[in-house]
Design a protein around this motif. Sequence first.
Motif, PDB file in Angstrom:
ATOM      1  N   MET A 120     -19.613 -41.136  25.598  1.00 10.53           N
ATOM      2  CA  MET A 120     -18.963 -39.867  25.902  1.00 10.53           C
ATOM      3  C   MET A 120     -19.939 -38.951  26.644  1.00 10.53           C
ATOM      4  O   MET A 120     -21.081 -38.782  26.252  1.00 10.53           O
ATOM      5  CB  MET A 120     -18.522 -39.201  24.593  1.00 10.53           C
ATOM      6  N   THR A 121     -19.469 -38.384  27.730  1.00  8.65           N
ATOM      7  CA  THR A 121     -20.281 -37.473  28.527  1.00  8.65           C
ATOM      8  C   THR A 121     -19.486 -36.227  28.834  1.00  8.65           C
ATOM      9  O   THR A 121     -18.291 -36.138  28.564  1.00  8.65           O
ATOM     10  CB  THR A 121     -20.696 -38.139  29.852  1.00  8.65           C
ATOM     11  N   ALA A 122     -20.179 -35.250  29.445  1.00  7.42           N
ATOM     12  CA  ALA A 122     -19.512 -34.016  29.826  1.00  7.42           C
ATOM     13  C   ALA A 122     -18.386 -34.277  30.816  1.00  7.42           C
ATOM     14  O   ALA A 122     -17.407 -33.547  30.895  1.00  7.42           O
ATOM     15  CB  ALA A 122     -20.528 -33.047  30.427  1.00  7.42           C
ATOM     16  N   ALA A 123     -18.524 -35.344  31.599  1.00 10.72           N
ATOM     17  CA  ALA A 123     -17.523 -35.656  32.615  1.00 10.72           C
ATOM     18  C   ALA A 123     -16.175 -36.036  32.007  1.00 10.72           C
ATOM     19  O   ALA A 123     -15.124 -35.890  32.620  1.00 10.72           O
ATOM     20  CB  ALA A 123     -18.010 -36.793  33.506  1.00 10.72           C
ATOM     21  N   THR A 124     -16.201 -36.534  30.761  1.00  8.50           N
ATOM     22  CA  THR A 124     -14.964 -36.928  30.093  1.00  8.50           C
ATOM     23  C   THR A 124     -14.588 -35.985  28.960  1.00  8.50           C
ATOM     24  O   THR A 124     -13.785 -36.302  28.098  1.00  8.50           O
ATOM     25  CB  THR A 124     -15.102 -38.358  29.530  1.00  8.50           C
ATOM     26  N   ALA A 125     -15.199 -34.799  28.978  1.00  6.43           N
ATOM     27  CA  ALA A 125     -15.007 -33.847  27.894  1.00  6.43           C
ATOM     28  C   ALA A 125     -13.574 -33.346  27.810  1.00  6.43           C
ATOM     29  O   ALA A 125     -13.117 -32.917  26.760  1.00  6.43           O
ATOM     30  CB  ALA A 125     -15.960 -32.662  28.068  1.00  6.43           C
ATOM     31  N   HIS A 126     -12.860 -33.376  28.931  1.00 10.74           N
ATOM     32  CA  HIS A 126     -11.507 -32.858  28.952  1.00 10.74           C
ATOM     33  C   HIS A 126     -10.519 -33.796  28.281  1.00 10.74           C
ATOM     34  O   HIS A 126      -9.390 -33.414  27.980  1.00 10.74           O
ATOM     35  CB  HIS A 126     -11.064 -32.602  30.396  1.00 10.74           C
ATOM     36  N   LEU A 127     -10.903 -35.050  28.059  1.00 10.36           N
ATOM     37  CA  LEU A 127     -10.014 -36.017  27.444  1.00 10.36           C
ATOM     38  C   LEU A 127      -9.970 -35.804  25.938  1.00 10.36           C
ATOM     39  O   LEU A 127     -10.998 -35.611  25.303  1.00 10.36           O
ATOM     40  CB  LEU A 127     -10.493 -37.441  27.748  1.00 10.36           C
ATOM     41  N   PRO A 128      -8.775 -35.856  25.331  1.00  7.23           N
ATOM     42  CA  PRO A 128      -8.673 -35.677  23.885  1.00  7.23           C
ATOM     43  C   PRO A 128      -9.297 -36.858  23.146  1.00  7.23           C
ATOM     44  O   PRO A 128      -9.179 -38.008  23.564  1.00  7.23           O
ATOM     45  CB  PRO A 128      -7.166 -35.605  23.651  1.00  7.23           C
ATOM     46  N   LEU A 129      -9.966 -36.570  22.039  1.00 10.88           N
ATOM     47  CA  LEU A 129     -10.606 -37.613  21.251  1.00 10.88           C
ATOM     48  C   LEU A 129      -9.837 -37.835  19.967  1.00 10.88           C
ATOM     49  O   LEU A 129      -9.366 -36.885  19.337  1.00 10.88           O
ATOM     50  CB  LEU A 129     -12.053 -37.220  20.912  1.00 10.88           C
ATOM     51  N   SER A 130      -9.730 -39.082  19.570  1.00 18.46           N
ATOM     52  CA  SER A 130      -9.138 -39.384  18.273  1.00 18.46           C
ATOM     53  C   SER A 130     -10.132 -38.976  17.191  1.00 18.46           C
ATOM     54  O   SER A 130     -11.303 -38.710  17.471  1.00 18.46           O
ATOM     55  CB  SER A 130      -8.828 -40.877  18.165  1.00 18.46           C
ATOM     56  N   ALA A 131      -9.679 -38.939  15.946  1.00 17.59           N
ATOM     57  CA  ALA A 131     -10.570 -38.556  14.840  1.00 17.59           C
ATOM     58  C   ALA A 131     -11.759 -39.513  14.759  1.00 17.59           C
ATOM     59  O   ALA A 131     -12.907 -39.086  14.551  1.00 17.59           O
ATOM     60  CB  ALA A 131      -9.787 -38.555  13.533  1.00 17.59           C
ATOM     61  N   TRP A 132     -11.487 -40.818  14.947  1.00 24.94           N
ATOM     62  CA  TRP A 132     -12.574 -41.799  14.902  1.00 24.94           C
ATOM     63  C   TRP A 132     -13.582 -41.540  16.010  1.00 24.94           C
ATOM     64  O   TRP A 132     -14.797 -41.604  15.790  1.00 24.94           O
ATOM     65  CB  TRP A 132     -11.985 -43.206  15.050  1.00 24.94           C
ATOM     66  N   GLN A 133     -13.099 -41.246  17.203  1.00 23.87           N
ATOM     67  CA  GLN A 133     -13.984 -40.988  18.337  1.00 23.87           C
ATOM     68  C   GLN A 133     -14.817 -39.732  18.127  1.00 23.87           C
ATOM     69  O   GLN A 133     -15.972 -39.661  18.543  1.00 23.87           O
ATOM     70  CB  GLN A 133     -13.168 -40.859  19.620  1.00 23.87           C
ATOM     71  N   GLN A 134     -14.234 -38.728  17.471  1.00 21.07           N
ATOM     72  CA  GLN A 134     -14.967 -37.495  17.194  1.00 21.07           C
ATOM     73  C   GLN A 134     -16.150 -37.762  16.271  1.00 21.07           C
ATOM     74  O   GLN A 134     -17.266 -37.305  16.522  1.00 21.07           O
ATOM     75  CB  GLN A 134     -14.029 -36.459  16.581  1.00 21.07           C
ATOM     76  N   TYR A 135     -15.918 -38.502  15.211  1.00 19.36           N
ATOM     77  CA  TYR A 135     -17.005 -38.820  14.285  1.00 19.36           C
ATOM     78  C   TYR A 135     -18.044 -39.724  14.959  1.00 19.36           C
ATOM     79  O   TYR A 135     -19.248 -39.551  14.771  1.00 19.36           O
ATOM     80  CB  TYR A 135     -16.458 -39.499  13.024  1.00 19.36           C
ATOM     81  N   TYR A 136     -17.550 -40.682  15.734  1.00 20.02           N
ATOM     82  CA  TYR A 136     -18.467 -41.586  16.435  1.00 20.02           C
ATOM     83  C   TYR A 136     -19.346 -40.815  17.413  1.00 20.02           C
ATOM     84  O   TYR A 136     -20.544 -41.086  17.543  1.00 20.02           O
ATOM     85  CB  TYR A 136     -17.665 -42.657  17.171  1.00 20.02           C
ATOM     86  N   ALA A 137     -18.764 -39.824  18.105  1.00 18.79           N
ATOM     87  CA  ALA A 137     -19.519 -39.022  19.067  1.00 18.79           C
ATOM     88  C   ALA A 137     -20.651 -38.254  18.395  1.00 18.79           C
ATOM     89  O   ALA A 137     -21.703 -38.024  19.006  1.00 18.79           O
ATOM     90  CB  ALA A 137     -18.578 -38.054  19.789  1.00 18.79           C
ATOM     91  N   LEU A 138     -20.444 -37.863  17.130  1.00 15.93           N
ATOM     92  CA  LEU A 138     -21.484 -37.126  16.405  1.00 15.93           C
ATOM     93  C   LEU A 138     -22.753 -37.948  16.225  1.00 15.93           C
ATOM     94  O   LEU A 138     -23.841 -37.398  16.091  1.00 15.93           O
ATOM     95  CB  LEU A 138     -20.979 -36.703  15.023  1.00 15.93           C
ATOM     96  N   THR A 139     -22.622 -39.263  16.229  1.00 17.12           N
ATOM     97  CA  THR A 139     -23.793 -40.119  16.001  1.00 17.12           C
ATOM     98  C   THR A 139     -24.659 -40.300  17.241  1.00 17.12           C
ATOM     99  O   THR A 139     -25.688 -40.982  17.169  1.00 17.12           O
ATOM    100  CB  THR A 139     -23.357 -41.512  15.500  1.00 17.12           C
ATOM    101  N   LYS A 140     -24.239 -39.702  18.367  1.00 17.93           N
ATOM    102  CA  LYS A 140     -24.974 -39.850  19.629  1.00 17.93           C
ATOM    103  C   LYS A 140     -25.275 -41.331  19.904  1.00 17.93           C
ATOM    104  O   LYS A 140     -26.440 -41.763  19.889  1.00 17.93           O
ATOM    105  CB  LYS A 140     -26.277 -39.041  19.593  1.00 17.93           C
ATOM    106  N   PRO A 141     -24.240 -42.110  20.155  1.00 21.18           N
ATOM    107  CA  PRO A 141     -24.378 -43.576  20.257  1.00 21.18           C
ATOM    108  C   PRO A 141     -25.465 -44.068  21.202  1.00 21.18           C
ATOM    109  O   PRO A 141     -26.198 -45.006  20.871  1.00 21.18           O
ATOM    110  CB  PRO A 141     -22.992 -44.021  20.744  1.00 21.18           C
TER     111      PRO A 141
END
Length: 298
Positions: free
Chosen positions: A1-22
């Motif tokens: 996930m990057t700033a370029a795709t920030a406008h796209l809605p994230l599912s709950a799973w994707q939100q938590y996954y994004a917090l881990t800074k993959p």
Amino acid sequence: MTAATAHLPLSAWQQYYALTKPRVVQLIVFCALIGMVLAVPGVPSLAELKLGLWACIGIWLVAGAAAAFNCLVEKTIDAKMKRTAWRPTAKGELSDRQALLFSALLCAVGSAVLYALVNPLTMWLTFATFVGYAIIYTVILKPLTPQNIVIGGASGAMPPVLGWAAMTGQVGPEALILFLIIFLWTPPHFWALALYRVEDYRKSGLPMLPVTHGNEFTRLQILLYTIVLMASCLMPFVYGMSSWLYLAAAVVLSIGFIGYAVALYREYSDELARKTFRFSLIHLSALFAALLIDHYIF
């Protein structure tokens, strides 16, 4: 996930996954894996492979927990910066309670995995790294001093030590050499980023070096650190950890990094700072890959 795709809605799973800074965690686990491989002479046995797998899982979970806690603490700062404004905590998509519980769960499960299936030393070292990054660096150092990256870099340099401890149950001098390389690599890596993101950092109120000491001083520090870094990159060969194959790669990569630093110091541009930052990632990844290849060939 990057700033370029920030406008796209994230599912709950994707939100938590994004917090881990993959992407960050992937590099952490890769560096830990290098420590594991170098700690085992020759081809690892099935038992060693299983041990290494559990160590990677445990380290990934605790590193993800530290990243999630960082997102929670810095949500206000992240919201002011284009590079991080998309994060779920910065956008308010996840509450403080959700982020904190998620971080605590990852840390607890990861620590349990390391304690029960790897060894207590690795668990305690990994937990200390969590405290160093999530508390000492994020909460105390980062908003307090422009040397935050230098001091906080100790936590980021721990992965090879964790990997070595996982396989041997101790911390050897070889692991400390790997620690030193990442420790000295961290400042020029992050300062190159801070140079072309300086306005973001200025708005955030963080005392990053380009904000507090200016562009030219930061470029000088990057150059000096790359020179010292080259000396540390030669240590695996000097100590006998590697052969001429690694030495050749280390020299080429280090000269390349220094070359970028010299060019950046002579004449600044945002584009050159970006290229320096990107090359720093190539430098560390290729350097450790060379160590890995050298380990199995010679």
